[in-house]
Design a protein around this motif. Structure first.
Motif, PDB file in Angstrom:
ATOM      1  N   THR A 108      60.198  39.385 -46.993  1.00  0.00           N
ATOM      2  CA  THR A 108      60.165  40.218 -45.800  1.00  0.00           C
ATOM      3  C   THR A 108      60.561  39.371 -44.609  1.00  0.00           C
ATOM      4  O   THR A 108      60.789  38.158 -44.745  1.00  0.00           O
ATOM      5  N   TRP A 118      55.539  45.129 -45.041  1.00  0.00           N
ATOM      6  CA  TRP A 118      55.044  44.665 -46.340  1.00  0.00           C
ATOM      7  C   TRP A 118      54.680  43.178 -46.330  1.00  0.00           C
ATOM      8  O   TRP A 118      54.968  42.449 -47.273  1.00  0.00           O
ATOM      9  N   LEU A 119      54.016  42.745 -45.277  1.00  0.00           N
ATOM     10  CA  LEU A 119      53.682  41.331 -45.148  1.00  0.00           C
ATOM     11  C   LEU A 119      52.773  40.853 -46.273  1.00  0.00           C
ATOM     12  O   LEU A 119      52.985  39.785 -46.856  1.00  0.00           O
ATOM     13  N   GLU A 120      51.751  41.613 -46.583  1.00  0.00           N
ATOM     14  CA  GLU A 120      50.775  41.179 -47.585  1.00  0.00           C
ATOM     15  C   GLU A 120      51.346  41.185 -48.998  1.00  0.00           C
ATOM     16  O   GLU A 120      50.838  40.486 -49.871  1.00  0.00           O
ATOM     17  N   ALA A 121      52.400  41.966 -49.231  1.00  0.00           N
ATOM     18  CA  ALA A 121      52.997  42.026 -50.568  1.00  0.00           C
ATOM     19  C   ALA A 121      54.103  41.000 -50.766  1.00  0.00           C
ATOM     20  O   ALA A 121      54.538  40.768 -51.896  1.00  0.00           O
ATOM     21  N   ASP A 123      56.271  37.469 -50.942  1.00  0.00           N
ATOM     22  CA  ASP A 123      56.108  36.077 -51.370  1.00  0.00           C
ATOM     23  C   ASP A 123      56.669  35.108 -50.331  1.00  0.00           C
ATOM     24  O   ASP A 123      56.199  33.980 -50.216  1.00  0.00           O
ATOM     25  N   SER A 130      52.823  33.964 -38.321  1.00  0.00           N
ATOM     26  CA  SER A 130      51.463  33.444 -38.209  1.00  0.00           C
ATOM     27  C   SER A 130      50.697  34.221 -37.141  1.00  0.00           C
ATOM     28  O   SER A 130      51.198  34.468 -36.043  1.00  0.00           O
ATOM     29  N   PRO A 134      47.652  43.614 -38.478  1.00  0.00           N
ATOM     30  CA  PRO A 134      48.093  44.917 -38.995  1.00  0.00           C
ATOM     31  C   PRO A 134      48.111  45.968 -37.895  1.00  0.00           C
ATOM     32  O   PRO A 134      47.263  45.973 -37.004  1.00  0.00           O
ATOM     33  N   HIS A 145      52.792  44.957 -39.888  1.00  0.00           N
ATOM     34  CA  HIS A 145      52.080  43.967 -39.071  1.00  0.00           C
ATOM     35  C   HIS A 145      52.939  43.664 -37.853  1.00  0.00           C
ATOM     36  O   HIS A 145      54.160  43.861 -37.881  1.00  0.00           O
TER      37      HIS A 145
END
Length: 301
Positions: A108, A118-121, A123, A130, A134, A145
């Motif tokens: 992403t 899709w930050l949490e998904a 790699d 940083s 959300p 986010h």
């Protein structure tokens, strides 16, 4: 210059549609919505195997060796079915990030507005995310986010000498292709519903007001299609900005008109129309803003 699709391009478009119809049909879409927007890694790898992400990589680097016009066709089909995930960022990272081309790694990026999909998904994240927090997304299939200290300025003027970089222009073009696919799909949905829904003993498609809505949707979609396809051939940043404006207008406008054709049914959760409108709203905030695109086109005249 001939802007008609070649037989190979039509075959590519058909193949992608068949793959997505088989792998991400309506049942899969609704399951993804009910699942809270969890990214389907198996589907991501299938897209990689099909060459979705490696489409523009040279053949000697393990790619398909095609160009922007073919990429636009792929992303148009992705927009048509509301395929979720950071597709553009992963596509652009192919060749630079190991595993992205094969769909093994999800990439992403922080866009110009500071939004990250899709930050949490993901790699790998391109840009500084940083401290990103959300934010509530209207689209249930696009978790968002926002990076701290980001946000568009009140007057995002971009003079002609500061045209978008190649990456930004490509993001705008592929986003426009997704918007085009969504506009085409909501036009299809409106026409299909108008043919079958009856009022006063006849299909509502027989009423002049509904006919006008469907005709306007078709015109919006086809004007956007010409602009998007032409910009993919020329690669000109100003033409891309113009295509993006038309595609955003088509996606949002056609979804709204489709809701009008559906009536109250279109606002219910089991209908897909509202999902297209919500995705169109979110896409319109990605990368180059509408105001900045307008200034780019105006400053070139």
């Amino acid at each position: 210059m001939d802007f008609r699709l070649t037989e190979d391009q039509r075959a590519l478009k058909r193949g992608v549609r068949e793959l997505l119809d088989r792998r991400f049909g309506r049942e899969a879409l609704r399951a993804a919505v009910d699942g809270g927007g969890v990214l389907d890694r198996e589907l991501w790898r299938e897209l990689g195997d099909a060459g979705f992400f490696a489409l523009r990589l040279p053949e000697e680097e393990g790619g398909v060796g095609l160009g922007l016009p073919e990429a636009v066709l792929l992303f148009e089909e992705a927009g048509r079915v509301l395929l979720p995930g950071p597709l553009i960022a992963t596509h652009l990272a192919a060749g630079a990030v190991p595993g992205a081309a094969e769909g093994v790694v999800v990439v992403t990026a922080v866009d110009e507005s500071g939004l990250v999909e899709w930050l949490e998904a993901a790699d790998v994240v391109e840009g500084d995310a940083s401290g990103a927090v959300p934010v509530r997304s209207v689209d249930p299939l696009t978790p968002l986010h926002r990076a701290p200290g980001s946000g568009r300025c009140a007057h995002p003027f971009r003079p002609a000498e500061r045209l978008p970089t190649t990456g930004t222009a490509t993001v705008s073009l592929l986003t426009a292709a997704e918007q085009l696919g969504s506009a085409a799909r909501t036009t299809e949905l409106a026409v299909s519903y108008a043919r079958t829904r009856e009022q006063f003993g006849q299909p509502i498609g027989g009423f002049q007001a509904v006919k006008h809505l469907c005709a306007q949707m078709l015109v919006r979609t086809e004007v956007a299609r010409v602009a998007v396809y032409a910009a993919a051939v020329t690669g000109d940043p100003v033409e891309i900005a113009g295509a993006r404006l038309l595609a955003d207008e088509a996606a949002v406008g056609c979804a709204r008109d489709c809701l009008q054709v559906y009536g109250g049914m279109g606002f219910t959760w089991e209908a897909d129309v509202h999902l297209h409108l919500k995705r169109a709203w979110v896409r319109a905030e990605r990368g180059l803003s509408g105001a900045a695109a307008e200034e780019l086109v105006a400053s070139s005249l």
